[in-house]
Design a protein around this motif. Structure first.
Motif, PDB file in Angstrom:
ATOM      1  N   ILE A   1      38.648 -47.721-133.077  1.00 28.68           N
ATOM      2  CA  ILE A   1      39.145 -46.552-132.359  1.00 28.68           C
ATOM      3  C   ILE A   1      40.653 -46.448-132.536  1.00 28.68           C
ATOM      4  N   ILE A   2      41.118 -45.228-132.864  1.00 28.73           N
ATOM      5  CA  ILE A   2      42.564 -44.996-132.952  1.00 28.73           C
ATOM      6  C   ILE A   2      42.887 -43.694-132.218  1.00 28.73           C
ATOM      7  N   THR A   3      44.136 -43.550-131.814  1.00 30.58           N
ATOM      8  CA  THR A   3      44.588 -42.337-131.130  1.00 30.58           C
ATOM      9  C   THR A   3      45.663 -41.669-131.976  1.00 30.58           C
ATOM     10  N   ILE A   4      45.595 -40.326-132.050  1.00 28.39           N
ATOM     11  CA  ILE A   4      46.549 -39.588-132.876  1.00 28.39           C
ATOM     12  C   ILE A   4      46.861 -38.243-132.228  1.00 28.39           C
ATOM     13  N   SER A   5      47.877 -37.595-132.793  1.00 25.08           N
ATOM     14  CA  SER A   5      48.136 -36.186-132.500  1.00 25.08           C
ATOM     15  C   SER A   5      48.281 -35.500-133.848  1.00 25.08           C
ATOM     16  N   ALA A   6      47.168 -34.980-134.357  1.00 29.42           N
ATOM     17  CA  ALA A   6      47.170 -34.381-135.698  1.00 29.42           C
ATOM     18  C   ALA A   6      48.099 -33.178-135.759  1.00 29.42           C
ATOM     19  N   ALA A   7      48.173 -32.417-134.680  1.00 23.42           N
ATOM     20  CA  ALA A   7      49.018 -31.232-134.668  1.00 23.42           C
ATOM     21  C   ALA A   7      50.485 -31.595-134.853  1.00 23.42           C
ATOM     22  N   ARG A   8      50.897 -32.737-134.336  1.00 25.93           N
ATOM     23  CA  ARG A   8      52.274 -33.195-134.478  1.00 25.93           C
ATOM     24  C   ARG A   8      52.489 -34.036-135.736  1.00 25.93           C
ATOM     25  N   GLY A   9      51.413 -34.251-136.486  1.00 29.88           N
ATOM     26  CA  GLY A   9      51.524 -35.065-137.696  1.00 29.88           C
ATOM     27  C   GLY A   9      51.667 -36.540-137.396  1.00 29.88           C
ATOM     28  N   GLU A  10      51.202 -36.961-136.210  1.00 25.38           N
ATOM     29  CA  GLU A  10      51.340 -38.358-135.787  1.00 25.38           C
ATOM     30  C   GLU A  10      50.008 -39.099-135.902  1.00 25.38           C
ATOM     31  N   GLY A  11      50.059 -40.292-136.463  1.00 23.50           N
ATOM     32  CA  GLY A  11      48.866 -41.126-136.477  1.00 23.50           C
ATOM     33  C   GLY A  11      48.300 -41.426-137.848  1.00 23.50           C
ATOM     34  N   ARG A  12      48.900 -40.875-138.920  1.00 20.56           N
ATOM     35  CA  ARG A  12      48.338 -41.125-140.252  1.00 20.56           C
ATOM     36  C   ARG A  12      48.380 -42.611-140.600  1.00 20.56           C
TER      37      ARG A  12
END
Length: 457
Positions: free
Chosen positions: A356-367
């Motif tokens: 499990i990972i957490t990201i904010s794709a809209a902000r471009g965070e988590g790649r």
């Protein structure tokens, strides 16, 4: 097999416009044929030049100057194929390259078949079969790790591993045969401990090669990967984040993605063949329903599932259905929209999915977190490209069969069977390894290996 007495030629560079085009000639008459079409600017014949030398001049065809060119001369056995080789480098372009090739063919060369240069290198002892196969892997490599792995095999990393196992088994098998056939001679008796030790070493080495096969394929071929989740969860934004550009249309309207959108992206050392699917939900829209059905079918067949959940919304029935599917395939659960207020009960997801990972794709965070998770689940974080890995099913089958035979030999010894029975199994294992490297194999296997090569290589 092809007649190795003929001299062959082909265009060795890509068919298209470019700065340079290379026509390769190989065979006993390669230098003679090149001299018939190439005119050195200083009048010196290529036949009078040493190997590993170059000359500048022009290509003459039908009494006309066709193009300027550089001729590289390689003399047998110090060439790629082990034969006399001349490479004519002219200006790149389809017309010019084909005209130079036509001139060479009319001077006496035969058109090379697919992979025939590398095939001749193998037949002339310049490469073993694993190294020959690595040539195409280098050409088709789509990532740094894939290129490094292929180059290591081309340089003999896999051959050395196989030879180490094979030589150890050969030593034991030969000792057993000599001791059994010539009991009156003063030959040291082979002990059970010696055989067990050789078998255990072979089993460990061959098992390791098989264990790394799937990891190597992930690097080389990529993984069929599906991005799935309910509508408006951020699947298309995630697709764009991984692709590095706007591949999928992104809106706040549920059901925007109605079909499967595909792309191939490199995530760390892993090639992912990505499919952005329609949002999973019940719908009366006939077009959207087709997309949802296709998405569900992809889920059943994928090698990796990126299951996306919305951090700002509670889990619904569609989410729970996705979690049930996630239990059946390798999955990374991606909690998106962490920039919004949390409404999601992550403990439910944790009970179903390990990664499990957490990201904010809209902000471009988590790649970066996705890269780490993908490499971990694919196993490439444990891959050392310089080790030498199995590159195809042919090699895998040989190693699997050899491993089975070694285990049979060990089992026969454990059951108290005669050394003759042990020797038979060891010889079967050795035969498989000899076939893998090409030291003992038939024309059919060799032809099959080179069938998928490109012409000119």
């Amino acid at each position: 097999m092809n007649d190795q007495n003929t001299t062959i030629a082909a265009i060795s560079t890509a068919q298209g416009e470019g700065g340079i085009g290379v026509i390769r000639i190989s065979g006993e008459r390669a230098i003679e044929i090149a001299d018939a079409v190439f005119k050195n600017i200083n009048g010196k014949k290529l036949a009078d030049m040493k190997g590993y030398t170059a000359a500048y001049g022009s290509i003459q065809y039908e009494n006309e100057k066709l193009d300027e060119a550089v001729a590289l001369v390689f003399r047998a056995p110090h060439s790629y194929t082990g034969e006399n080789v001349v490479e004519l480098s002219c200006h790149g372009g389809i017309y010019i390259s084909r005209q130079v090739l036509r001139a060479v063919l009319e001077a006496g060369a035969k058109p090379a078949e697919a992979g025939e240069f590398t095939k001749r290198a193998f037949l002339n002892g310049k490469l073993d079969l694993t190294e020959a196969e690595a040539v195409m892997d280098i050409i088709s490599a789509k990532s740094r790790s894939a290129a490094r792995s292929a180059l290591s095999v081309k340089d003999g990393a896999l051959r050395r591993k196989i030879n180490s196992v094979k030589d150890d088994l050969l030593s034991i098998a030969a000792h057993l045969s000599a001791w059994a056939d010539y009991p009156e001679e003063d030959i040291a008796e082979v002990t059970d401990e010696m055989i067990f030790d050789s078998c255990d070493k072979a089993i460990a080495a061959l098992s390791h090669l098989l264990d790394t096969y799937d990891i190597g394929q992930a690097v080389k071929q990529g993984i069929d990967t599906v991005i799935a989740g309910r509508p408006n969860v951020g699947k298309s934004t995630l697709m764009n984040l991984l692709s590095g550009y706007e591949k999928s249309i992104v809106t706040d309207i549920p059901g925007t993605t109605r079909d499967v959108v595909e792309d191939t992206v490199l995530v760390g050392n892993v090639l992912l063949r990505l499919s952005d699917t329609a949002g999973l939900r019940d719908t009366d829209d006939k077009v959207e329903k087709i997309g949802v059905d296709r998405a569900k079918k992809r889920l059943e067949q994928c090698g990796l599932l990126l299951a996306v959940f919305d951090n700002s919304r509670e889990l619904d029935d569609d989410d729970m259905q996705l979690l049930e599917t996630a239990a059946q395939v390798p999955t990374i659960a991606i909690i998106n929209k962490t920039d919004l207020e949390n409404q999601l009960d992550i403990t439910v997801i944790e009970s179903k999915v390990k990664n499990i990972i957490t990201i904010s794709a809209a902000r471009g965070e988590g790649r970066e977190a996705i890269v780490e998770a993908v490499e971990k689940i694919a196993g490439t974080d444990r891959l050392n490209p310089s080790e030498g890995i199995l590159s195809n099913e042919r090699q895998r089958a040989n190693v699997r069969n050899a491993l089975a035979s070694v285990r049979e030999a060990k089992a026969a010894l454990e059951m108290g069977m005669t050394y003759d029975a042990v020797t038979v199994s060891l010889e079967d294992a050795i035969s498989e390894l000899l076939e893998m490297t090409g030291e003992k194999t038939g024309d059919e296997v060799i032809d099959r290996v080179f069938h998928n090569f490109c012409v000119g290589k």
